[in-house]
Write a protein that holds these residues in place. Structure first.
Motif, short mmCIF file in Angstrom:
data_model
loop_
_atom_site.label_atom_id
_atom_site.label_comp_id
_atom_site.label_asym_id
_atom_site.label_seq_id
_atom_site.Cartn_x
_atom_site.Cartn_y
_atom_site.Cartn_z
N GLN A 153 13.50 -39.43 27.50
CA GLN A 153 14.86 -39.10 27.89
C GLN A 153 14.94 -37.94 28.88
OE1 GLN A 153 17.76 -40.89 26.96
NE2 GLN A 153 16.08 -42.25 26.42
N GLY A 154 13.79 -37.38 29.23
CA GLY A 154 13.76 -36.30 30.20
C GLY A 154 14.07 -34.93 29.63
N GLU A 155 14.05 -34.80 28.31
CA GLU A 155 14.37 -33.52 27.68
C GLU A 155 13.40 -32.42 28.11
OE1 GLU A 155 16.79 -31.12 25.24
OE2 GLU A 155 17.07 -33.23 25.76
N LEU A 156 12.15 -32.80 28.37
CA LEU A 156 11.14 -31.82 28.76
C LEU A 156 11.10 -31.62 30.27
CD1 LEU A 156 10.31 -32.57 25.83
CD2 LEU A 156 7.93 -32.36 26.55
N GLY A 157 11.78 -32.46 31.00
CA GLY A 157 11.64 -32.46 32.44
C GLY A 157 10.40 -33.23 32.84
N ASN A 158 9.75 -32.80 33.90
CA ASN A 158 8.53 -33.45 34.35
C ASN A 158 7.35 -32.92 33.55
OD1 ASN A 158 6.88 -35.06 36.13
ND2 ASN A 158 6.24 -33.14 37.10
N VAL A 159 6.60 -33.82 32.94
CA VAL A 159 5.43 -33.41 32.15
C VAL A 159 4.35 -32.86 33.07
CG1 VAL A 159 3.55 -34.21 30.66
CG2 VAL A 159 5.89 -35.05 30.29
N ILE A 267 2.94 -31.07 24.35
CA ILE A 267 3.28 -31.60 25.67
C ILE A 267 4.22 -30.61 26.34
CG2 ILE A 267 4.34 -33.49 26.97
CD1 ILE A 267 3.49 -35.40 24.82
N TYR A 268 3.83 -30.17 27.53
CA TYR A 268 4.59 -29.16 28.27
C TYR A 268 5.23 -29.80 29.49
CZ TYR A 268 1.66 -26.03 25.48
OH TYR A 268 1.02 -25.39 24.43
N GLY A 269 6.56 -29.63 29.60
CA GLY A 269 7.27 -30.06 30.79
C GLY A 269 7.68 -28.87 31.62
N ASP A 270 8.36 -29.11 32.72
CA ASP A 270 8.83 -27.99 33.54
C ASP A 270 10.19 -27.47 33.06
OD1 ASP A 270 10.48 -30.03 34.43
OD2 ASP A 270 9.58 -30.15 36.43
N LYS A 271 10.74 -28.06 31.99
CA LYS A 271 11.97 -27.56 31.36
C LYS A 271 11.72 -27.08 29.94
CE LYS A 271 15.19 -30.55 33.92
NZ LYS A 271 16.22 -31.62 33.76
N LEU A 284 8.90 -31.01 14.01
CA LEU A 284 8.64 -31.09 15.45
C LEU A 284 9.30 -29.89 16.10
CD1 LEU A 284 7.71 -32.75 18.01
CD2 LEU A 284 10.00 -33.79 17.96
N TRP A 285 8.54 -29.17 16.93
CA TRP A 285 9.07 -27.99 17.60
C TRP A 285 9.45 -28.33 19.03
CZ3 TRP A 285 10.17 -23.89 14.68
CH2 TRP A 285 9.46 -23.72 13.47
N LEU A 286 10.66 -27.94 19.40
CA LEU A 286 11.14 -28.09 20.78
C LEU A 286 11.35 -26.69 21.34
CD1 LEU A 286 12.16 -29.94 23.09
CD2 LEU A 286 14.43 -29.83 22.02
N LYS A 287 10.61 -26.33 22.38
CA LYS A 287 10.60 -24.96 22.89
C LYS A 287 11.04 -24.92 24.35
CE LYS A 287 6.50 -24.04 20.04
NZ LYS A 287 5.11 -23.51 20.06
N SER A 288 11.56 -23.78 24.76
CA SER A 288 11.91 -23.58 26.17
C SER A 288 11.68 -22.12 26.54
CB SER A 288 13.37 -23.98 26.43
OG SER A 288 14.24 -23.09 25.78
#
Length: 393
Positions: A153-159, A267-271, A284-288
């Protein structure tokens, strides 16, 4: 509205994983065991089957005998699919025989002893109207499915980076080689080209690709036989490049003392980024960078459809390995029911690892072994075929 009838090859008395498969298969009440070739020893196969309340005539001395005799039974009685729970070297001949006799196949990983065999399976499946699934168990966890959804869904941005690890410590010494489970995994004749990467590294690679939605295209590998005298690897590190140019690292080890199936994915995205560990599978951890870290818990709040379907208990009641395993069986059962009704029954629709994942897994194993033996740094992920080869990227 009848249960799906399952046969089993391997998994007899004293076997390591057979009972786990049966628990998983029976958990949702859709599947029943009707026959088996549980051991190459005729008497052990018989006693194993009778201990599971099977009639003597459905306990076979070999898988070939089972497929031939089951195929002669009325369509409403014969098994519909076989689960293969043997050492690696038997996965291919059992699967191929089942396909030729018209039975669906659910196989332990890796799918075959080598990549050409996996490609042969795909060719055979293309000629037969049967289904094939692979038990990449860790894709069955609800929060793994939620993680996949967040990435898609693009929550992480670009992986941009993927780090996956799978460490165990059960083969840390020479003394650990005495068990049946260790001996065949360390023998190239029964395990194939790799022990550690073939046994658990391939799980890590599949998990990374499944959640990220990306494919491994290049790799640089360093495999080690840490314990003196071993022919096959028991530890390894692999640097990865993915189809969107993201970088990654895969760590797999069977000599990490004290580790108990320590599977961890980041998994690291740009967001944003995500982190999941099998040791804490309900979290599950969602970090920014500039927002509070979010803890996502199984059964709490909105979840994607695949995650919801994979959950069985209210929040706070841990669901673990057996339930994740059962989700593979549950989805395969749904796939078989669709097939029964003449509906679309492809693996992606039903979220079942299939022959494409089988081929990618074998390609990963063989490319990692080859890369480790080479002085070159980066190697394209190559899948051999009868007409030559092509890059997986």
């Amino acid at each position: 509205m009848k249960k799906i009838r399952m046969g089993m090859v391997g998994g007899g008395q004293g076997a390591f994983i057979g009972a786990v498969h049966r628990i998983a298969a029976f958990m949702d009440g859709d599947i029943e065991l009707v026959c088996g070739a549980f051991s190459a020893d005729k008497q052990r196969s018989l006693s194993s089957g009778q201990a599971l309340y099977l009639p003597e005539e459905r306990c076979y001395a070999s898988y070939d005998e089972m497929f031939k005799r089951e195929a002669l039974l009325p369509e409403t009685e014969r098994m519909e699919f076989v689960v293969i729970v043997t050492p690696n070297h038997l996965h291919f001949p059992v699967a191929m025989s089942a396909i030729e006799h018209g039975f669906h196949v659910l196989s332990d990983k890796p799918a075959t002893l080598n990549l050409p065999q996996a490609l042969s399976l795909k060719s055979a499946l293309a000629q037969r109207h049967v289904l094939y699934g692979l038990t990449h168990t860790y894709s069955g966890y609800p929060l793994v499915k939620q993680a996949k959804h967040l990435v898609a869904q693009g929550e992480l941005g670009n992986v941009v980076k993927v780090v996956v690890e799978y460490s165990q410590g059960w083969l840390a010494s020479k003394d650990d080689e005495v068990s049946k489970q260790a001996s065949w995994r360390l023998d190239p004749e029964t395990a194939g080209a790799s022990c550690c990467m073939g046994d658990i590294g391939v799980h890590a690679a599949n998990l990374a690709e499944y959640v990220s939605g990306l494919e491994i295209t290049q790799l640089c590998a360093d495999l080690t036989s840490t314990v003196s005298g071993r022919v096959l690897d028991d530890d390894g590190t692999v640097m990865l490049k993915f189809s969107n140019s993201a970088k990654g690292v895969l760590l797999a080890s069977q000599i990490s003392l004290g580790d108990e199936n320590n599977i961890r994915l980041r998994i690291y995205g740009d967001k944003k980024s995500i982190e999941w560990s099998q040791l804490e599978p309900n979290t599950l951890w969602l970090k920014s960078h500039n927002e509070p870290t979010q803890q996502i818990r199984t059964g709490v709040g909105d979840m994607c459809e695949a995650a919801q379907q994979a959950m069985r208990t209210p929040a706070g009641h841990p669901e673990g390995y057996l339930e994740a395993f059962a989700n593979i069986y549950q989805n395969f059962a749904r796939q078989i029911k669709a097939h029964r009704n003449g509906e679309v029954a492809d693996n992606k629709t039903f979220d079942v690892p299939g022959i494409d994942e089988a081929i990618r897994g074998m390609a990963f194993i063989e490319n990692v072994v080859g890369a480790s033996q080479s002085a070159l740094k980066w190697h394209n992920m190559i899948i051999e075929s009868e007409g030559g080869h092509y890059d997986a990227n």
